[in-house]
Design an enzyme around this catalytic site. Structure first.
Site, PDB file in Angstrom:
ATOM      1  N   ARG A  33      24.971  77.215-126.981  1.00 47.94           N
ATOM      2  CA  ARG A  33      24.433  77.063-128.418  1.00 47.94           C
ATOM      3  C   ARG A  33      25.332  77.055-129.509  1.00 47.94           C
ATOM      4  O   ARG A  33      25.031  77.124-130.622  1.00 47.94           O
ATOM      5  CB  ARG A  33      23.845  78.619-128.739  1.00 47.94           C
ATOM      6  CG  ARG A  33      22.468  78.695-128.007  1.00 47.94           C
ATOM      7  CD  ARG A  33      22.081  80.051-127.932  1.00 47.94           C
ATOM      8  NE  ARG A  33      20.780  80.216-126.955  1.00 47.94           N
ATOM      9  CZ  ARG A  33      20.926  80.095-125.706  1.00 47.94           C
ATOM     10  NH1 ARG A  33      22.251  80.441-124.828  1.00 47.94           N
ATOM     11  NH2 ARG A  33      19.852  80.364-124.742  1.00 47.94           N
ATOM     12  N   HIS A 118      23.534  84.786-113.009  1.00 44.87           N
ATOM     13  CA  HIS A 118      22.648  83.287-112.897  1.00 44.87           C
ATOM     14  C   HIS A 118      22.965  82.555-111.734  1.00 44.87           C
ATOM     15  O   HIS A 118      22.690  81.257-111.834  1.00 44.87           O
ATOM     16  CB  HIS A 118      22.851  82.770-114.491  1.00 44.87           C
ATOM     17  CG  HIS A 118      22.263  83.432-115.460  1.00 44.87           C
ATOM     18  ND1 HIS A 118      22.514  83.176-116.836  1.00 44.87           N
ATOM     19  CD2 HIS A 118      21.430  84.603-115.362  1.00 44.87           C
ATOM     20  CE1 HIS A 118      22.047  84.288-117.498  1.00 44.87           C
ATOM     21  NE2 HIS A 118      21.156  84.817-116.688  1.00 44.87           N
TER      22      HIS A 118
HETATM   23  P1  NAD Z   1      25.794  80.656-125.471  1.00 43.83           P
HETATM   24  O1  NAD Z   1      25.977  79.007-125.627  1.00 43.83           O
HETATM   25  O2  NAD Z   1      24.338  81.169-125.955  1.00 43.83           O
HETATM   26  O3  NAD Z   1      26.730  81.422-126.377  1.00 43.83           O
HETATM   27  C1  NAD Z   1      28.156  81.173-126.403  1.00 43.83           C
HETATM   28  C2  NAD Z   1      28.748  82.077-127.396  1.00 43.83           C
HETATM   29  O4  NAD Z   1      29.981  82.082-127.322  1.00 43.83           O
HETATM   30  C3  NAD Z   1      28.793  81.778-128.768  1.00 43.83           C
HETATM   31  O5  NAD Z   1      28.138  82.886-129.511  1.00 43.83           O
HETATM   32  C4  NAD Z   1      29.785  81.092-129.134  1.00 43.83           C
HETATM   33  O6  NAD Z   1      30.075  81.495-130.499  1.00 43.83           O
HETATM   34  C5  NAD Z   1      30.789  82.089-128.291  1.00 43.83           C
HETATM   35  N1  NAD Z   1      31.989  81.115-127.928  1.00 43.83           N
HETATM   36  C6  NAD Z   1      32.229  79.942-127.775  1.00 43.83           C
HETATM   37  N2  NAD Z   1      33.496  79.748-127.262  1.00 43.83           N
HETATM   38  C7  NAD Z   1      34.128  80.767-127.494  1.00 43.83           C
HETATM   39  C8  NAD Z   1      35.422  81.179-127.249  1.00 43.83           C
HETATM   40  N3  NAD Z   1      36.380  80.343-126.737  1.00 43.83           N
HETATM   41  N4  NAD Z   1      35.771  82.391-127.534  1.00 43.83           N
HETATM   42  C9  NAD Z   1      34.971  83.361-127.856  1.00 43.83           C
HETATM   43  N5  NAD Z   1      33.652  83.071-128.192  1.00 43.83           N
HETATM   44  C10 NAD Z   1      33.322  81.800-127.871  1.00 43.83           C
HETATM   45  O7  NAD Z   1      26.094  81.322-124.106  1.00 43.83           O
HETATM   46  P2  NAD Z   1      25.425  82.519-123.205  1.00 43.83           P
HETATM   47  O8  NAD Z   1      25.024  83.486-124.231  1.00 43.83           O
HETATM   48  O9  NAD Z   1      26.340  82.739-122.083  1.00 43.83           O
HETATM   49  O10 NAD Z   1      24.111  82.064-122.842  1.00 43.83           O
HETATM   50  C11 NAD Z   1      24.016  80.622-122.187  1.00 43.83           C
HETATM   51  C12 NAD Z   1      23.341  80.560-121.055  1.00 43.83           C
HETATM   52  O11 NAD Z   1      23.925  79.294-120.278  1.00 43.83           O
HETATM   53  C13 NAD Z   1      23.869  81.471-119.650  1.00 43.83           C
HETATM   54  O12 NAD Z   1      22.904  82.282-119.288  1.00 43.83           O
HETATM   55  C14 NAD Z   1      24.859  80.771-118.813  1.00 43.83           C
HETATM   56  O13 NAD Z   1      24.195  81.106-117.520  1.00 43.83           O
HETATM   57  C15 NAD Z   1      24.669  79.381-118.988  1.00 43.83           C
HETATM   58  N6  NAD Z   1      25.946  78.393-119.242  1.00 43.83           N
HETATM   59  C16 NAD Z   1      26.802  78.509-118.543  1.00 43.83           C
HETATM   60  C17 NAD Z   1      27.791  77.875-118.529  1.00 43.83           C
HETATM   61  C18 NAD Z   1      29.243  78.082-117.627  1.00 43.83           C
HETATM   62  O14 NAD Z   1      28.731  78.423-116.351  1.00 43.83           O
HETATM   63  N7  NAD Z   1      30.173  77.713-118.043  1.00 43.83           N
HETATM   64  C19 NAD Z   1      28.106  76.938-119.534  1.00 43.83           C
HETATM   65  C20 NAD Z   1      27.040  76.723-120.416  1.00 43.83           C
HETATM   66  C21 NAD Z   1      25.621  77.498-120.200  1.00 43.83           C
END
Ligand code: NAD
Length: 235
Positions: A33, A118
């Site tokens: 997001r 997840h």
């Molecule tokens: P999200 O994308 O909804 O939100 C990410 C949040 O992290 C945001 O509020 C952003 O401001 C914050 N953020 C980004 N980089 C940051 C940093 N370096 N330090 C501190 N804050 C930071 O993610 P979500 O809430 O985890 O939900 C997304 C869903 O997508 C999850 O269910 C997850 O399973 C999946 N997802 C996983 C991955 C992965 O495995 N790496 C990547 C993308 C999405």
């Protein structure tokens, strides 16, 4: 006076780190997001539709085209956040990681107590015979990945429309409800039921580390708006 993060961590005897996609952005994996997140990119079909169970079964080839392209960052390495958490555990701190991430980077950094709400891109199984396959097999496959028995292979990743794994939920809720400290980091707290897990917390210190504001900022004893890797590595 408010305690610092270092004070809270050192006085905690049962700590839970509850993380989301923002924990892995410093490893180069986009979250969903943020400005440069996956949901802001333009696709003919939105990612939340592609990553659903219905789409997986009805448009399997298209699902895998997107999945191989965007969801398999096998090149990624743990960043300072993953490493600090693993280091704390290795030093004897009781720390459970409850993660919404599917990238396996906490385990790659050395953390042992990890609840993957997840699922994981690193586990894949044949829907016909149950045979297991690793993420490299999926990454190197073409079209629809098939088992040697001919069955369709599915990632052990919780797609939209699918329930979470019961044992993982139980373990995560147990850890949160018996923790004295929960550090919530790198999550927008908009994905349910995961975000609701924090309601099980009965402990003393609720800490938030996130770049942007979240729905629970007002409930937290300590709110640190910044990068989780930078903040944790300063501990
Ligand atoms: P999200 O994308 O909804 O939100 C990410 C949040 O992290 C945001 O509020 C952003 O401001 C914050 N953020 C980004 N980089 C940051 C940093 N370096 N330090 C501190 N804050 C930071 O993610 P979500 O809430 O985890 O939900 C997304 C869903 O997508 C999850 O269910 C997850 O399973 C999946 N997802 C996983 C991955 C992965 O495995 N790496 C990547 C993308 C999405």
């Amino acid at each position: 006076m408010k305690p610092t993060l270092s004070q809270i961590v050192s006085e905690s005897s049962r700590l839970v780190f509850f993380g989301g996609a923002g924990v892995s952005t410093e490893s180069g994996i986009p979250d969903f997001r943020s400005e440069d997140g996956l949901y802001r990119m333009k696709y003919d079909v939105p990612p939340e539709v592609i990553l659903s169970s219905d789409y997986f079964f009805s448009h399997t080839e298209e699902f895998y085209r997107f999945y191989r392209d965007k969801m398999l960052p096998l090149w990624a390495e743990p960043n300072a956040a993953h490493k600090k958490l693993a280091e704390l555990e290795a030093e004897g701190k009781h720390i459970d990681i409850v993660t919404q991430n599917i990238d396996g980077l906490h385990q790659k950094a050395g953390s042992k107590r990890v609840f993957e709400l997840h699922g994981s891109i690193h586990r894949n199984h044949c829907l016909r015979c149950g045979a297991l396959y690793d993420a490299t097999y999926i990454a190197q496959s073409k079209g629809i990945p098939r088992c040697s028995c001919g069955g369709l292979i599915k990632p052990d990743v919780v797609l939209y429309g699918e329930p979470l794994d019961g044992e993982t939920v139980e373990g995560a809720l147990d850890a949160i409800s018996s923790a004295d400290t929960v550090i919530v980091a790198g999550t927008s707290l908009t994905v349910y039921p995961a975000a609701g897990f924090l309601n099980a917390f009965r402990g003393r210190h609720l800490v938030l580390i996130n770049r942007d504001a979240t729905p629970i900022d007002g409930r937290c004893e300590l709110v640190l708006h910044g990068k989780v890797g930078e903040i944790l590595s300063a501990l």
